[in-house]
Design a protein around this motif. Structure first.
Motif, mmCIF file in Angstrom:
data_model
loop_
_atom_site.group_PDB
_atom_site.id
_atom_site.type_symbol
_atom_site.label_atom_id
_atom_site.label_comp_id
_atom_site.label_asym_id
_atom_site.label_seq_id
_atom_site.Cartn_x
_atom_site.Cartn_y
_atom_site.Cartn_z
ATOM 1 N N SER A 145 0.865 -1.118 -0.065
ATOM 2 C CA SER A 145 -0.022 -0.007 -0.036
ATOM 3 C C SER A 145 0.981 1.364 0.233
ATOM 4 N N LEU A 146 0.526 2.240 -0.609
ATOM 5 C CA LEU A 146 1.383 3.566 -0.546
ATOM 6 C C LEU A 146 1.120 4.125 0.609
ATOM 7 N N HIS A 147 0.088 4.127 1.299
ATOM 8 C CA HIS A 147 0.068 4.706 2.690
ATOM 9 C C HIS A 147 1.335 4.174 3.542
ATOM 10 N N GLN A 148 1.597 2.789 3.586
ATOM 11 C CA GLN A 148 2.358 2.075 4.385
ATOM 12 C C GLN A 148 3.851 2.801 4.101
ATOM 13 N N PHE A 149 4.174 2.952 2.644
ATOM 14 C CA PHE A 149 5.572 3.438 2.278
ATOM 15 C C PHE A 149 5.678 4.780 2.751
ATOM 16 N N VAL A 150 4.808 5.351 2.300
ATOM 17 C CA VAL A 150 4.847 7.033 3.114
ATOM 18 C C VAL A 150 4.940 7.036 4.458
ATOM 19 N N GLY A 151 4.097 6.191 5.275
ATOM 20 C CA GLY A 151 4.425 5.852 6.690
ATOM 21 C C GLY A 151 5.547 5.606 7.144
ATOM 22 N N LEU A 152 6.217 4.926 6.425
ATOM 23 C CA LEU A 152 7.696 4.080 6.583
ATOM 24 C C LEU A 152 8.557 5.496 6.947
ATOM 25 N N PHE A 153 8.639 5.837 5.322
ATOM 26 C CA PHE A 153 9.682 6.949 5.369
ATOM 27 C C PHE A 153 9.614 8.246 6.340
ATOM 28 N N ASP A 154 8.266 8.669 6.432
ATOM 29 C CA ASP A 154 8.029 9.715 7.480
ATOM 30 C C ASP A 154 8.371 9.133 8.875
ATOM 31 N N GLY A 155 8.120 7.778 9.246
ATOM 32 C CA GLY A 155 8.699 7.379 10.542
ATOM 33 C C GLY A 155 9.876 7.237 10.655
ATOM 34 N N LEU A 156 10.864 6.893 9.751
ATOM 35 C CA LEU A 156 12.422 6.989 9.753
ATOM 36 C C LEU A 156 12.754 8.452 9.955
ATOM 37 N N GLN A 157 12.185 9.089 9.353
ATOM 38 C CA GLN A 157 12.596 10.689 9.503
ATOM 39 C C GLN A 157 12.417 11.211 10.986
ATOM 40 N N ARG A 158 11.215 10.845 11.337
ATOM 41 C CA ARG A 158 10.893 11.083 12.706
ATOM 42 C C ARG A 158 11.942 10.731 13.933
ATOM 43 N N GLU A 159 12.263 9.464 13.623
ATOM 44 C CA GLU A 159 13.323 8.720 14.475
ATOM 45 C C GLU A 159 14.640 9.168 14.252
ATOM 46 N N GLY A 160 14.932 10.085 13.221
ATOM 47 C CA GLY A 160 16.501 10.291 12.865
ATOM 48 C C GLY A 160 17.040 9.537 12.030
ATOM 49 N N HIS A 161 16.454 8.729 11.220
ATOM 50 C CA HIS A 161 16.985 7.612 10.605
ATOM 51 C C HIS A 161 16.661 7.888 9.107
ATOM 52 N N ALA A 162 16.571 9.044 8.430
ATOM 53 C CA ALA A 162 15.967 9.509 7.284
ATOM 54 C C ALA A 162 16.679 8.797 6.095
ATOM 55 N N ASP A 163 18.115 8.364 6.408
ATOM 56 C CA ASP A 163 18.724 7.596 5.120
ATOM 57 C C ASP A 163 19.315 6.107 5.278
ATOM 58 N N LEU A 164 18.457 5.501 6.276
ATOM 59 C CA LEU A 164 18.768 4.436 6.880
ATOM 60 C C LEU A 164 18.438 3.258 5.656
ATOM 61 N N LEU A 165 17.462 3.429 4.920
ATOM 62 C CA LEU A 165 17.149 2.389 3.927
ATOM 63 C C LEU A 165 16.563 3.246 2.836
ATOM 64 N N GLY A 166 16.505 2.525 1.760
ATOM 65 C CA GLY A 166 15.807 2.766 0.373
ATOM 66 C C GLY A 166 14.628 2.235 -0.080
ATOM 67 N N MET A 167 14.411 2.229 -1.318
ATOM 68 C CA MET A 167 13.098 1.463 -1.758
ATOM 69 C C MET A 167 13.334 0.776 -3.194
ATOM 70 N N THR A 168 13.051 -0.300 -3.249
ATOM 71 C CA THR A 168 12.823 -0.836 -4.536
ATOM 72 C C THR A 168 11.553 -0.661 -5.111
ATOM 73 N N PHE A 169 11.315 0.139 -6.153
ATOM 74 C CA PHE A 169 10.050 0.605 -6.609
ATOM 75 C C PHE A 169 9.671 -0.327 -7.675
ATOM 76 N N ASP A 170 8.611 -1.280 -7.560
ATOM 77 C CA ASP A 170 8.252 -2.201 -8.435
ATOM 78 C C ASP A 170 6.958 -1.438 -9.244
ATOM 79 N N VAL A 171 7.250 -1.156 -10.497
ATOM 80 C CA VAL A 171 6.154 -0.594 -11.312
ATOM 81 C C VAL A 171 4.995 -1.152 -11.465
ATOM 82 N N GLY A 172 5.012 -2.524 -11.702
ATOM 83 C CA GLY A 172 3.969 -3.286 -11.954
ATOM 84 C C GLY A 172 3.067 -3.896 -10.820
ATOM 85 N N ASN A 173 3.823 -3.979 -9.690
ATOM 86 C CA ASN A 173 3.135 -4.485 -8.540
ATOM 87 C C ASN A 173 2.031 -3.772 -8.047
ATOM 88 N N TRP A 174 1.978 -2.435 -8.192
ATOM 89 C CA TRP A 174 1.143 -1.513 -7.423
ATOM 90 C C TRP A 174 -0.326 -1.834 -7.969
#
Length: 257
Positions: A145-174
């Motif tokens: 879900s898009l909501h989960q991914f937005v929440g994940l990166f917002d959460g990492l930023q709040r916790e002071g870990h903005a650059d901790l991990l990245g995303m594999t964006f699968d175009v078809g899976n959406w």
């Protein structure tokens, strides 16, 4: 002239049975012949569980590197359990296996992320590891879900870990989750470090992964929204009747698209 993009071929593009039967090395060689710069190893396509032992992974990693390719280590495991807690054991196992392979990226599914990112615990698992963690949007509602991914990166930023991990964006899976890939690209582009290239054909239970047409304007629009500096992976099925020619053609197209 626009610089070419790095292109990897995902092992599954050659066919799951073909990889399980012949092993990853054969298809890494095919990827090199096709002009790819990277190759994605899929844990679920090992012919034997022993193939995931550190010594075996080290041998495979050396073979891939000797071909002049960098590697991605993909596992079907999820970063977060169904209750939203970090699956630290799954992360540790994936990082250890990817490290043995010598991979550039280690890729997990997102899983059941809820509200807490658990950044400190992830950072502890990654400490000293020379591999980049990326999480992928899957085909299930949980972890797709898009909501989960937005929440994940917002959460990492709040916790002071903005650059901790990245995303594999699968175009078809959406498409499996009823999300517009273009909307997702607009929202998540800053976090994308690797792109899985495919589209979804068919509908409902008959939906399947397919190759984008060279003139697919919707697919092109998604790529245009994503950072061009990140590598693209061919995850759609290649034509088994002319697999080398098809792979070569597709690599050249994606590198320039």
């Amino acid at each position: 002239m626009t610089d070419a993009v790095e292109v990897a071929i995902v092992a599954s593009a050659f066919g799951a049975d073909a990889v399980r039967t012949a092993g990853h090395r054969k298809w890494a060689e095919a990827s090199r012949r096709a002009g790819a710069t990277g190759f994605e190893v899929r844990r679920e396509l090992f012919g034997d569980e022993a193939d995931a032992e550190p010594a075996c992974l080290a041998v495979l990693g050396k073979q891939i590197a000797e071909l002049g390719l960098w590697s991605v280590y993909s596992t079907p495991a999820s970063l977060y359990a169904g209750d939203g807690q970090l699956d630290a054991a799954a992360l540790r196992r994936a990082v250890d296996e990817a490290t043995a392979l010598g991979a550039r990226f280690v890729k997990l599914q997102l899983g059941g992320f809820a509200d807490r990112a658990h950044g400190d615990a992830i950072a502890a698992q990654l400490h000293g590891a020379n591999v980049r963690l990326v999480v992928e949007n899957g085909q299930l509602t949980q972890g797709g879900s898009l909501h989960q991914f937005v929440g994940l990166f917002d959460g990492l930023q709040r916790e002071g870990h903005a650059d901790l991990l990245g995303m594999t964006f699968d175009v078809g899976n959406w498409a499996w989750c009823g999300v517009s890939a273009l909307d997702a690209a607009v929202a998540l582009a800053p976090y994308v470090e690797y792109v899985h290239c495919k589209i979804a054909a068919g509908e409902g239970a008959r939906r399947f992964a397919a190759a984008p047409a060279a003139d697919d304007v919707r697919f092109a629009a998604v790529l245009d929204r994503l950072p061009r500096r990140v590598p693209r992976g061919i995850e759609f099925p290649l034509d088994p009747a002319c697999i080398d020619d098809d792979a070569t053609r597709r690599v050249a197209w994606l590198a320039a698209a």
